[in-house]
Design a protein around this motif. Structure first.
Motif, PDB file in Angstrom:
ATOM      1  N   ILE A 455     -38.898   8.652  53.358  1.00  0.00           N
ATOM      2  CA  ILE A 455     -38.331   7.346  53.026  1.00  0.00           C
ATOM      3  C   ILE A 455     -36.818   7.474  52.960  1.00  0.00           C
ATOM      4  CG2 ILE A 455     -38.214   5.481  51.330  1.00  0.00           C
ATOM      5  CD1 ILE A 455     -41.000   6.255  50.392  1.00  0.00           C
ATOM      6  N   ASN A 456     -36.125   6.519  53.601  1.00  0.00           N
ATOM      7  CA  ASN A 456     -34.663   6.441  53.540  1.00  0.00           C
ATOM      8  C   ASN A 456     -34.240   5.563  52.365  1.00  0.00           C
ATOM      9  OD1 ASN A 456     -34.823   5.816  57.073  1.00  0.00           O
ATOM     10  ND2 ASN A 456     -34.703   7.790  56.097  1.00  0.00           N
ATOM     11  N   HIS A 457     -33.205   5.985  51.657  1.00  0.00           N
ATOM     12  CA  HIS A 457     -32.550   5.212  50.590  1.00  0.00           C
ATOM     13  C   HIS A 457     -33.339   5.228  49.271  1.00  0.00           C
ATOM     14  CE1 HIS A 457     -29.934   3.799  53.730  1.00  0.00           C
ATOM     15  NE2 HIS A 457     -30.873   3.087  54.308  1.00  0.00           N
ATOM     16  N   ILE A 458     -32.588   5.351  48.201  1.00  0.00           N
ATOM     17  CA  ILE A 458     -33.190   5.416  46.866  1.00  0.00           C
ATOM     18  C   ILE A 458     -33.602   4.046  46.342  1.00  0.00           C
ATOM     19  CG2 ILE A 458     -31.082   5.176  45.495  1.00  0.00           C
ATOM     20  CD1 ILE A 458     -32.196   7.601  43.825  1.00  0.00           C
ATOM     21  N   GLN A 459     -33.188   2.988  46.993  1.00  0.00           N
ATOM     22  CA  GLN A 459     -33.497   1.648  46.496  1.00  0.00           C
ATOM     23  C   GLN A 459     -34.996   1.392  46.399  1.00  0.00           C
ATOM     24  OE1 GLN A 459     -31.503   0.114  50.005  1.00  0.00           O
ATOM     25  NE2 GLN A 459     -33.194  -1.265  50.393  1.00  0.00           N
ATOM     26  N   TYR A 460     -35.792   2.098  47.194  1.00  0.00           N
ATOM     27  CA  TYR A 460     -37.229   1.865  47.191  1.00  0.00           C
ATOM     28  C   TYR A 460     -37.944   2.590  46.051  1.00  0.00           C
ATOM     29  CZ  TYR A 460     -36.014   0.102  51.776  1.00  0.00           C
ATOM     30  OH  TYR A 460     -35.427  -0.609  52.798  1.00  0.00           O
ATOM     31  N   THR A 508     -29.249   8.736  49.960  1.00  0.00           N
ATOM     32  CA  THR A 508     -27.952   8.148  50.349  1.00  0.00           C
ATOM     33  C   THR A 508     -27.219   7.536  49.156  1.00  0.00           C
ATOM     34  OG1 THR A 508     -28.863   5.966  51.002  1.00  0.00           O
ATOM     35  CG2 THR A 508     -28.762   7.680  52.705  1.00  0.00           C
ATOM     36  N   VAL A 509     -27.128   8.280  48.063  1.00  0.00           N
ATOM     37  CA  VAL A 509     -26.506   7.715  46.859  1.00  0.00           C
ATOM     38  C   VAL A 509     -25.006   7.500  47.030  1.00  0.00           C
ATOM     39  CG1 VAL A 509     -28.239   8.435  45.184  1.00  0.00           C
ATOM     40  CG2 VAL A 509     -26.448  10.043  45.851  1.00  0.00           C
ATOM     41  N   ALA A 510     -24.350   8.293  47.864  1.00  0.00           N
ATOM     42  CA  ALA A 510     -22.918   8.081  48.080  1.00  0.00           C
ATOM     43  C   ALA A 510     -22.655   6.720  48.716  1.00  0.00           C
ATOM     44  CB  ALA A 510     -22.334   9.188  48.948  1.00  0.00           C
ATOM     45  N   LEU A 511     -23.569   6.262  49.541  1.00  0.00           N
ATOM     46  CA  LEU A 511     -23.435   4.924  50.124  1.00  0.00           C
ATOM     47  C   LEU A 511     -23.485   3.865  49.033  1.00  0.00           C
ATOM     48  CD1 LEU A 511     -23.429   3.020  52.636  1.00  0.00           C
ATOM     49  CD2 LEU A 511     -25.919   3.053  52.459  1.00  0.00           C
ATOM     50  N   PHE A 512     -24.453   3.977  48.134  1.00  0.00           N
ATOM     51  CA  PHE A 512     -24.563   2.996  47.051  1.00  0.00           C
ATOM     52  C   PHE A 512     -23.340   3.046  46.144  1.00  0.00           C
ATOM     53  CE2 PHE A 512     -28.932   3.500  48.429  1.00  0.00           C
ATOM     54  CZ  PHE A 512     -29.395   2.192  48.418  1.00  0.00           C
ATOM     55  N   GLU A 513     -22.827   4.244  45.899  1.00  0.00           N
ATOM     56  CA  GLU A 513     -21.635   4.364  45.066  1.00  0.00           C
ATOM     57  C   GLU A 513     -20.452   3.639  45.686  1.00  0.00           C
ATOM     58  OE1 GLU A 513     -19.438   7.935  42.643  1.00  0.00           O
ATOM     59  OE2 GLU A 513     -19.587   8.144  44.827  1.00  0.00           O
ATOM     60  N   SER A 514     -20.390   3.619  47.019  1.00  0.00           N
ATOM     61  CA  SER A 514     -19.233   3.016  47.686  1.00  0.00           C
ATOM     62  C   SER A 514     -19.146   1.516  47.449  1.00  0.00           C
ATOM     63  CB  SER A 514     -19.256   3.321  49.186  1.00  0.00           C
ATOM     64  OG  SER A 514     -20.290   2.597  49.835  1.00  0.00           O
ATOM     65  N   PHE A 515     -20.268   0.857  47.157  1.00  0.00           N
ATOM     66  CA  PHE A 515     -20.173  -0.573  46.832  1.00  0.00           C
ATOM     67  C   PHE A 515     -20.668  -0.894  45.423  1.00  0.00           C
ATOM     68  CE2 PHE A 515     -24.658  -1.086  47.594  1.00  0.00           C
ATOM     69  CZ  PHE A 515     -24.963  -0.388  48.752  1.00  0.00           C
ATOM     70  N   MET A 516     -20.854   0.151  44.593  1.00  0.00           N
ATOM     71  CA  MET A 516     -21.161  -0.048  43.174  1.00  0.00           C
ATOM     72  C   MET A 516     -20.085   0.608  42.317  1.00  0.00           C
ATOM     73  SD  MET A 516     -25.282   0.673  43.204  1.00  0.00           S
ATOM     74  CE  MET A 516     -25.512   0.309  41.465  1.00  0.00           C
ATOM     75  N   ASN A 517     -18.896   0.742  42.878  1.00  0.00           N
ATOM     76  CA  ASN A 517     -17.818   1.436  42.178  1.00  0.00           C
ATOM     77  C   ASN A 517     -17.131   0.518  41.175  1.00  0.00           C
ATOM     78  OD1 ASN A 517     -17.161   0.381  44.884  1.00  0.00           O
ATOM     79  ND2 ASN A 517     -15.050   0.782  44.305  1.00  0.00           N
ATOM     80  N   THR A 518     -16.668   1.117  40.103  1.00  0.00           N
ATOM     81  CA  THR A 518     -15.953   0.349  39.075  1.00  0.00           C
ATOM     82  C   THR A 518     -14.501   0.798  38.952  1.00  0.00           C
ATOM     83  OG1 THR A 518     -16.761   1.874  37.383  1.00  0.00           O
ATOM     84  CG2 THR A 518     -18.043  -0.135  37.752  1.00  0.00           C
ATOM     85  N   LYS A 519     -14.064   1.647  39.857  1.00  0.00           N
ATOM     86  CA  LYS A 519     -12.656   2.018  39.937  1.00  0.00           C
ATOM     87  C   LYS A 519     -12.303   2.181  41.405  1.00  0.00           C
ATOM     88  CE  LYS A 519     -13.807   6.849  38.790  1.00  0.00           C
ATOM     89  NZ  LYS A 519     -13.492   7.953  37.855  1.00  0.00           N
ATOM     90  N   ASN A 553     -21.934  -0.727  36.379  1.00  0.00           N
ATOM     91  CA  ASN A 553     -22.072   0.647  35.909  1.00  0.00           C
ATOM     92  C   ASN A 553     -23.475   0.902  35.363  1.00  0.00           C
ATOM     93  OD1 ASN A 553     -20.825   3.311  35.180  1.00  0.00           O
ATOM     94  ND2 ASN A 553     -21.419   2.631  33.130  1.00  0.00           N
ATOM     95  N   ALA A 554     -24.061  -0.074  34.681  1.00  0.00           N
ATOM     96  CA  ALA A 554     -25.415   0.095  34.149  1.00  0.00           C
ATOM     97  C   ALA A 554     -26.426   0.267  35.281  1.00  0.00           C
ATOM     98  CB  ALA A 554     -25.782  -1.104  33.281  1.00  0.00           C
ATOM     99  N   HIS A 555     -26.281  -0.525  36.337  1.00  0.00           N
ATOM    100  CA  HIS A 555     -27.178  -0.378  37.492  1.00  0.00           C
ATOM    101  C   HIS A 555     -26.985   0.999  38.147  1.00  0.00           C
ATOM    102  CE1 HIS A 555     -28.877  -4.274  37.209  1.00  0.00           C
ATOM    103  NE2 HIS A 555     -27.848  -4.970  37.683  1.00  0.00           N
ATOM    104  N   TRP A 556     -25.734   1.442  38.229  1.00  0.00           N
ATOM    105  CA  TRP A 556     -25.456   2.761  38.807  1.00  0.00           C
ATOM    106  C   TRP A 556     -26.127   3.859  37.978  1.00  0.00           C
ATOM    107  CZ3 TRP A 556     -24.448   5.382  42.867  1.00  0.00           C
ATOM    108  CH2 TRP A 556     -23.961   6.697  42.771  1.00  0.00           C
ATOM    109  N   GLN A 557     -26.092   3.745  36.686  1.00  0.00           N
ATOM    110  CA  GLN A 557     -26.717   4.753  35.831  1.00  0.00           C
ATOM    111  C   GLN A 557     -28.233   4.780  36.032  1.00  0.00           C
ATOM    112  OE1 GLN A 557     -25.002   7.054  34.305  1.00  0.00           O
ATOM    113  NE2 GLN A 557     -23.109   6.029  34.962  1.00  0.00           N
ATOM    114  N   VAL A 558     -28.839   3.631  36.271  1.00  0.00           N
ATOM    115  CA  VAL A 558     -30.276   3.590  36.565  1.00  0.00           C
ATOM    116  C   VAL A 558     -30.565   4.308  37.875  1.00  0.00           C
ATOM    117  CG1 VAL A 558     -32.185   2.048  37.176  1.00  0.00           C
ATOM    118  CG2 VAL A 558     -30.724   1.510  35.218  1.00  0.00           C
ATOM    119  N   LEU A 563     -32.674   9.310  40.574  1.00  0.00           N
ATOM    120  CA  LEU A 563     -32.472  10.533  41.354  1.00  0.00           C
ATOM    121  C   LEU A 563     -32.755  11.767  40.506  1.00  0.00           C
ATOM    122  CD1 LEU A 563     -31.468  12.037  43.886  1.00  0.00           C
ATOM    123  CD2 LEU A 563     -29.137  11.769  43.013  1.00  0.00           C
ATOM    124  N   ARG A 564     -32.268  11.761  39.285  1.00  0.00           N
ATOM    125  CA  ARG A 564     -32.463  12.895  38.385  1.00  0.00           C
ATOM    126  C   ARG A 564     -33.962  13.132  38.130  1.00  0.00           C
ATOM    127  NH1 ARG A 564     -29.450  11.019  34.832  1.00  0.00           N
ATOM    128  NH2 ARG A 564     -27.551  12.035  35.600  1.00  0.00           N
TER     129      ARG A 564
END
Length: 672
Positions: A455-460, A508-519, A553-558, A563-564
């Protein structure tokens, strides 16, 4: 069409002969229609007309396609001098892509160009040979650029405004299509990288193979040539690869018959203790020996690469690549990526590129390439021309991909649930595995039970480890953070299913980070500061606004907690990037794995031995052991001490060929 070609051919001849043909030139006109494609799927048209009068040459273009349900219109008017085709004015209003608004107005006064873009006004001073056009669209403007270039003695380089980019045009192969001869060219500098186009003898543009403002495959073909789309795509790959070899020649030392890498600390990714002062002997592109200097004999005729003080690890895999342009090849190598799995591309593009990169004699500039052939279903969000809505269509595409060299099939989001099982069954029967998205209307567990191996992507997976709070109406409340449920019945059900089926994930968490960034994104991914100028604006995702930062940030932590939990459960995870920051995001992916609880070794293994194992290639790749491909990454510092050190690439060795990363970066417009 032949009549139009003849008329316009006479008009050009008249212009070249100046005033002798003025009367004919006033009556000459040309027009045409281009079929517009994204990922080789026809999604719209551009119609244009050119009216030639005594003093003014006027182009009017109407450009419209629909991409995943969203219209992309663009209206353009271009006026030039009839005698010289020198630009006088240019207006383009609409969109270049779904997310790319265009509102340009340029007016020329001598060598001064007044530019209004999205309400901002500026004056640019044109120097040297110059023309006006703005990227890949409208297609008819590229036709005008080629006509101007031919009329002005084909300058080796010229400037296009308003971007002030330097453009180069080089002849490429001529094609003969059903008795029509068309002349190929590669164009560099108009977009990021090279594009290919073909002109006929009447100086009409016949086809363009490029990328759009979203950096996706884009093609435009004049209507009578529509059936030859595949031939243009394949020829474009070959032309762009040939141009790329010239641009990156200084970066590559051709593989000697024997290469001895001497003095590095060897970390082979198997978990064995590091070997200081090692020798890695590569013969004919394969590892012949690897171990302590005292145990590996260096042949007298070997070329020696002194790597004292460096750290040697296997070349990295990017397991979620979309090889949109040949320019990705130098980027991957410069970043230490010697193998990629492409998981969704045009059939003719990826087939041709795979054949080129798979050659053993003097290969093209790029990594080893494996690919998953993408299959989608009909729907408003469908992507590409490969669609299967029946088992019969699924079988046809599985067999075509198998014959083309695909190792996997990728299921995309619009495949009907009842077709998923047919695709997986046909693929498994032919020795292929299946990866991809979980289609709309299905869950991850349903996809796995229907035969999906990966499966591609952690969203699933995230929905199994969290829940959404409900509002007073009993509907999901999107204003509140997801609630973690890391050890509930749903998460246990998913983990047991993943384990039972040995399912592999590329999150592909780096992809999600690129549009879930807070800085600012460049604080998260410093590679953004090095990308080519044409890419920077499109890739630089701004941080969430202050009122959305806490929720983001809360969604990113989830996501990271998911992943963890998956890693702690022992689910196989491989590293991939999708299309985040080219080259750099694989390193960010590994850094995020360590943040999620991986050891540096486990993170490296996700991009080496685990990646190779996921494709059944662990006997060929993934570790520095005898009999495997001679793919080595030499680093300036120890990645097992700090995973950030994978960024510190000193040399990349791919099948025994040695690459210096700095000129590779520069060859595609990146700053090293």
């Amino acid at each position: 069409m032949a009549t139009l070609h003849l008329v316009f051919g006479r008009a050009i001849a008249c212009v070249m002969a100046a005033s002798a043909c003025t009367a004919t030139a006033q009556q000459a006109a040309t027009s045409g229609t281009f079929v517009l494609h994204k990922f080789a799927r026809a999604i719209g048209k551009e119609t244009y007309s050119v009216e030639t009068k005594a003093n003014d040459y006027t182009l009017t273009s109407h450009f419209l396609f629909t991409d995943r349900g969203e219209p992309v219109p663009l209206e353009t008017t271009f006026i030039a001098s009839t005698a010289s085709m020198s630009p006088l004015s240019y207006i383009a209003k609409g969109k270049a892509a779904r997310l790319s608004e265009m509102d340009d107005a340029l007016k020329v006064d001598g060598n001064l160009i007044s530019v209004t873009r999205k309400g901002r006004k500026d004056v640019q001073k044109a120097t040297g040979p110059w023309f006006i056009t703005d990227g890949y669209s409208p297609v008819a403007m590229q036709e005008q650029m080629m006509r101007w270039w031919s009329m002005h003695s084909k300058p080796a380089e010229f400037t296009v405004y308003p971007s002030a980019s330097k453009v180069r045009i080089e002849p490429a192969a001529t094609l003969s299509l059903n008795g029509h001869v068309v002349h190929g060219y590669t164009v560099g500098g108009l977009i990021w990288g090279e594009e290919s186009l073909w002109m006929d003898d009447a100086q009409d543009l016949v086809a363009l193979v490029s990328t759009d403002a979203e950096f996706d495959h884009f093609e435009a073909v004049r209507e009578p040539y529509e059936a030859s789309l595949g031939a243009f795509i394949s020829a474009g790959v070959q032309a762009d690869l040939a141009a790329l070899v010239k641009l990156s020649a200084s970066a590559r030392m051709a593989p000697p018959s024997r290469l001895a890498i001497v003095g590095a600390t060897l970390e082979d990714s198997t978990g064995s203790p590091a070997v200081k002062d090692s020798v890695i002997l590569i013969e004919k592109g394969m590892v012949a020996a690897a171990g302590p200097r005292g145990q590996v004999r260096i042949p007298a005729d070997a070329t020696v690469l002194d790597a004292s003080g460096k750290y040697a690890i296997p070349g990295l895999w990017d397991m979620h690549a979309h090889y949109e342009q040949v320019e990705w090849g130098p980027i991957y190598l410069a970043a230490g990526v010697t193998s990629v799995r492409d998981v969704g591309n045009e059939f003719d593009f990826i087939r041709t590129l795979h054949e080129a990169l798979d050659r053993k004699q003097d290969p093209a500039i790029g990594p080893h390439l494996e690919f998953a052939g993408v299959i989608d279903g009909t729907g408003p969000l469908a992507v590409g021309a490969v669609l299967a809505d029946t088992p019969e269509q699924a079988l046809l595409w599985v067999e075509r991909y198998k014959a083309a060299g695909a190792r996997q099939i990728k299921i995309y989001s619009s495949v009907k649930p009842e077709i998923v099982k047919a695709i997986t069954s046909y693929a498994h029967a032919r020795g292929m595995t299946v990866t991809g998205h979980i289609p709309e209307g299905m869950t991850a567990i349903e996809g796995i039970n229907d035969g999906m191996d990966q499966i591609n992507h952690i969203q699933y997976e995230v929905p199994y480890f969290s829940r959404t709070e409900l509002d007073s109406q009993g509907k999901p409340d999107r204003t509140k953070a997801l609630v973690l449920e890391l050890d509930g019945p749903r998460s246990r059900d998913l983990i047991s299913t993943l384990r039972a089926h040995h399912t592999v994930l590329d999150p592909t968490v780096a992809l999600f980070e690129s549009f879930m960034n807070t800085k600012p994104l460049n604080e998260i991914e410093p590679g953004l500061n090095h990308v080519a100028p044409q890419l920077r604006e499109a890739l630089d995702s701004p941080p969430a606004p202050a009122d959305k930062a806490a929720l983001t940030n809360a969604h990113w932590q989830v996501l990271m907690a998911t992943l963890r939990a998956l890693h702690a459960a022992g689910i196989p995870i491989v590293a991939g990037t999708d299309q985040a920051i080219p080259g750099y995001s694989l390193h960010r992916e590994l850094e995020l794995y360590v943040e999620a609880g991986f050891t540096p070794l486990e993170a490296l293994q996700a991009a080496t031995i685990e990646a190779a194992r996921a494709l059944g290639l662990e006997k060929e790749s993934g570790s520095l052991e005898t009999g495997k491909r001679g793919d080595v990454l030499l680093l300036d510092a120890d990645p097992l001490a700090d995973i950030h050190n994978t960024r510190r690439v000193w040399r990349t060795i791919a099948a025994g060929a040695v690459y210096d990363p700095a000129p590779l970066w520069r060859s595609v417009g990146f700053a090293p």
